[in-house]
Design a protein around this motif. Sequence first.
Motif, PDB file in Angstrom:
ATOM      1  N   VAL A  28       0.889  -1.198   0.118  1.00 55.33           N
ATOM      2  CA  VAL A  28       0.086  -0.003  -0.098  1.00 55.33           C
ATOM      3  C   VAL A  28       1.061   1.179   0.032  1.00 55.33           C
ATOM      4  O   VAL A  28       1.830   1.249   0.979  1.00 55.33           O
ATOM      5  CB  VAL A  28      -1.008   0.039   1.252  1.00 55.33           C
ATOM      6  CG1 VAL A  28      -1.681   1.416   1.249  1.00 55.33           C
ATOM      7  CG2 VAL A  28      -1.780  -1.046   1.242  1.00 55.33           C
ATOM      8  N   ALA A  29       0.643   2.084  -0.970  1.00 58.10           N
ATOM      9  CA  ALA A  29       1.550   3.247  -1.034  1.00 58.10           C
ATOM     10  C   ALA A  29       0.720   4.695  -0.985  1.00 58.10           C
ATOM     11  O   ALA A  29      -0.333   4.521  -1.512  1.00 58.10           O
ATOM     12  CB  ALA A  29       2.358   3.466  -2.412  1.00 58.10           C
ATOM     13  N   PHE A  30       1.182   5.467  -0.166  1.00 57.12           N
ATOM     14  CA  PHE A  30       0.377   6.677  -0.020  1.00 57.12           C
ATOM     15  C   PHE A  30       1.285   7.675  -0.381  1.00 57.12           C
ATOM     16  O   PHE A  30       2.314   7.894  -0.135  1.00 57.12           O
ATOM     17  CB  PHE A  30      -0.010   7.014   1.481  1.00 57.12           C
ATOM     18  CG  PHE A  30      -0.706   5.875   2.193  1.00 57.12           C
ATOM     19  CD1 PHE A  30      -0.526   5.678   3.542  1.00 57.12           C
ATOM     20  CD2 PHE A  30      -1.469   5.073   1.633  1.00 57.12           C
ATOM     21  CE1 PHE A  30      -1.250   4.833   4.230  1.00 57.12           C
ATOM     22  CE2 PHE A  30      -2.301   4.309   2.256  1.00 57.12           C
ATOM     23  CZ  PHE A  30      -2.321   3.870   3.496  1.00 57.12           C
ATOM     24  N   ASN A  31       0.737   8.470  -1.450  1.00 56.32           N
ATOM     25  CA  ASN A  31       1.527   9.459  -2.029  1.00 56.32           C
ATOM     26  C   ASN A  31       0.709  10.889  -2.010  1.00 56.32           C
ATOM     27  O   ASN A  31      -0.310  11.094  -2.231  1.00 56.32           O
ATOM     28  CB  ASN A  31       1.770   9.314  -3.641  1.00 56.32           C
ATOM     29  CG  ASN A  31       2.184   7.834  -3.898  1.00 56.32           C
ATOM     30  OD1 ASN A  31       3.308   7.545  -3.463  1.00 56.32           O
ATOM     31  ND2 ASN A  31       1.542   7.162  -4.673  1.00 56.32           N
ATOM     32  N   THR A  32       1.554  11.763  -1.634  1.00 54.93           N
ATOM     33  CA  THR A  32       1.169  13.224  -1.467  1.00 54.93           C
ATOM     34  C   THR A  32       2.103  14.313  -2.198  1.00 54.93           C
ATOM     35  O   THR A  32       3.269  13.883  -2.523  1.00 54.93           O
ATOM     36  CB  THR A  32       0.678  13.732  -0.211  1.00 54.93           C
ATOM     37  OG1 THR A  32       2.198  13.815   0.561  1.00 54.93           O
ATOM     38  CG2 THR A  32      -0.031  12.829   0.594  1.00 54.93           C
ATOM     39  N   ALA A  33       1.412  15.480  -2.509  1.00 58.84           N
ATOM     40  CA  ALA A  33       2.250  16.511  -3.202  1.00 58.84           C
ATOM     41  C   ALA A  33       3.182  16.916  -1.884  1.00 58.84           C
ATOM     42  O   ALA A  33       2.645  16.798  -0.889  1.00 58.84           O
ATOM     43  CB  ALA A  33       1.210  17.569  -3.624  1.00 58.84           C
ATOM     44  N   PRO A  34       4.350  17.473  -2.039  1.00 57.77           N
ATOM     45  CA  PRO A  34       4.915  17.840  -1.038  1.00 57.77           C
ATOM     46  C   PRO A  34       4.229  18.826   0.023  1.00 57.77           C
ATOM     47  O   PRO A  34       3.515  19.617  -0.481  1.00 57.77           O
ATOM     48  CB  PRO A  34       6.178  18.823  -1.734  1.00 57.77           C
ATOM     49  CG  PRO A  34       6.303  18.202  -3.215  1.00 57.77           C
ATOM     50  CD  PRO A  34       4.727  17.758  -3.563  1.00 57.77           C
ATOM     51  N   GLY A  35       4.596  18.608   0.995  1.00 60.43           N
ATOM     52  CA  GLY A  35       3.898  19.381   2.219  1.00 60.43           C
ATOM     53  C   GLY A  35       2.350  19.181   2.701  1.00 60.43           C
ATOM     54  O   GLY A  35       1.918  19.701   3.414  1.00 60.43           O
ATOM     55  N   LEU A  36       1.816  18.224   1.985  1.00 50.22           N
ATOM     56  CA  LEU A  36       0.465  17.901   2.296  1.00 50.22           C
ATOM     57  C   LEU A  36       0.329  16.773   3.337  1.00 50.22           C
ATOM     58  O   LEU A  36      -0.748  16.713   3.894  1.00 50.22           O
ATOM     59  CB  LEU A  36      -0.378  17.279   0.943  1.00 50.22           C
ATOM     60  CG  LEU A  36      -0.716  18.613   0.006  1.00 50.22           C
ATOM     61  CD1 LEU A  36      -1.533  17.982  -0.986  1.00 50.22           C
ATOM     62  CD2 LEU A  36      -1.167  19.626   0.630  1.00 50.22           C
ATOM     63  N   MET A  37       1.309  15.876   3.379  1.00 54.92           N
ATOM     64  CA  MET A  37       1.217  14.834   4.356  1.00 54.92           C
ATOM     65  C   MET A  37       1.103  15.178   5.891  1.00 54.92           C
ATOM     66  O   MET A  37       1.977  16.224   6.397  1.00 54.92           O
ATOM     67  CB  MET A  37       2.541  13.903   4.336  1.00 54.92           C
ATOM     68  CG  MET A  37       2.327  12.617   5.219  1.00 54.92           C
ATOM     69  SD  MET A  37       0.714  11.561   4.677  1.00 54.92           S
ATOM     70  CE  MET A  37       1.428  10.707   3.290  1.00 54.92           C
ATOM     71  N   SER A  38      -0.043  14.850   6.632  1.00 55.98           N
ATOM     72  CA  SER A  38      -0.148  15.108   7.976  1.00 55.98           C
ATOM     73  C   SER A  38      -0.780  13.685   8.694  1.00 55.98           C
ATOM     74  O   SER A  38      -0.982  12.613   8.121  1.00 55.98           O
ATOM     75  CB  SER A  38      -1.099  16.153   8.204  1.00 55.98           C
ATOM     76  OG  SER A  38      -2.572  15.735   7.674  1.00 55.98           O
ATOM     77  N   LEU A  39      -0.674  13.908   9.965  1.00 51.76           N
ATOM     78  CA  LEU A  39      -1.250  12.700  10.870  1.00 51.76           C
ATOM     79  C   LEU A  39      -2.706  12.370  10.220  1.00 51.76           C
ATOM     80  O   LEU A  39      -3.081  11.090  10.104  1.00 51.76           O
ATOM     81  CB  LEU A  39      -1.038  13.015  12.251  1.00 51.76           C
ATOM     82  CG  LEU A  39      -0.756  11.862  13.076  1.00 51.76           C
ATOM     83  CD1 LEU A  39       0.307  10.843  12.459  1.00 51.76           C
ATOM     84  CD2 LEU A  39      -0.241  12.372  14.590  1.00 51.76           C
ATOM     85  N   ASP A  40      -3.452  13.413  10.326  1.00 54.38           N
ATOM     86  CA  ASP A  40      -4.925  13.094  10.051  1.00 54.38           C
ATOM     87  C   ASP A  40      -5.102  12.714   8.639  1.00 54.38           C
ATOM     88  O   ASP A  40      -5.796  11.673   8.357  1.00 54.38           O
ATOM     89  CB  ASP A  40      -5.480  14.752  10.084  1.00 54.38           C
ATOM     90  CG  ASP A  40      -7.136  14.393   9.642  1.00 54.38           C
ATOM     91  OD1 ASP A  40      -7.871  13.800  10.404  1.00 54.38           O
ATOM     92  OD2 ASP A  40      -7.481  14.991   8.761  1.00 54.38           O
ATOM     93  N   LEU A  41      -4.185  13.137   7.596  1.00 49.16           N
ATOM     94  CA  LEU A  41      -4.121  12.652   6.170  1.00 49.16           C
ATOM     95  C   LEU A  41      -3.932  11.237   6.178  1.00 49.16           C
ATOM     96  O   LEU A  41      -4.264  10.269   5.434  1.00 49.16           O
ATOM     97  CB  LEU A  41      -3.364  13.295   5.220  1.00 49.16           C
ATOM     98  CG  LEU A  41      -3.451  12.803   3.801  1.00 49.16           C
ATOM     99  CD1 LEU A  41      -4.849  12.846   3.300  1.00 49.16           C
ATOM    100  CD2 LEU A  41      -2.431  13.868   2.913  1.00 49.16           C
ATOM    101  N   GLN A  42      -2.786  10.785   6.954  1.00 52.38           N
ATOM    102  CA  GLN A  42      -2.524   9.447   7.094  1.00 52.38           C
ATOM    103  C   GLN A  42      -3.488   8.497   7.614  1.00 52.38           C
ATOM    104  O   GLN A  42      -3.742   7.297   7.356  1.00 52.38           O
ATOM    105  CB  GLN A  42      -1.114   9.310   7.934  1.00 52.38           C
ATOM    106  CG  GLN A  42      -0.048   9.723   7.392  1.00 52.38           C
ATOM    107  CD  GLN A  42       1.341   9.590   8.485  1.00 52.38           C
ATOM    108  OE1 GLN A  42       1.388   8.544   8.887  1.00 52.38           O
ATOM    109  NE2 GLN A  42       2.051  10.781   8.623  1.00 52.38           N
TER     110      GLN A  42
END
Length: 82
Positions: A28-42
């Motif tokens: 399972v790969a989670f990809n985001t644009a730079p700066g978007l990853m957060s604990l809530d998004l995870q």
Amino acid sequence: MTAMCSSRTTRPIFRGLYGREELHVGLVAFNTAPGLMSLDLQRRFFLLALSELGGEEAWNEVLEITVDIERTVTIERFNLSD
């Protein structure tokens, strides 16, 4: 499935590692644009991944969830050997 957070720059590395295995439990790969990853998004990614998998076995498959800069979500599920 193995779950991990990654970016577009590390995706080829993980695909290469898993692609060498004849049989693996899935990726399972989670990809985001730079700066978007957060604990809530995870947390949202994990809930979405669980929903997409629906309890199915995912041998040799990849589930890739991506959020781009416009916050558009793309979900791809495919066999790694494809």
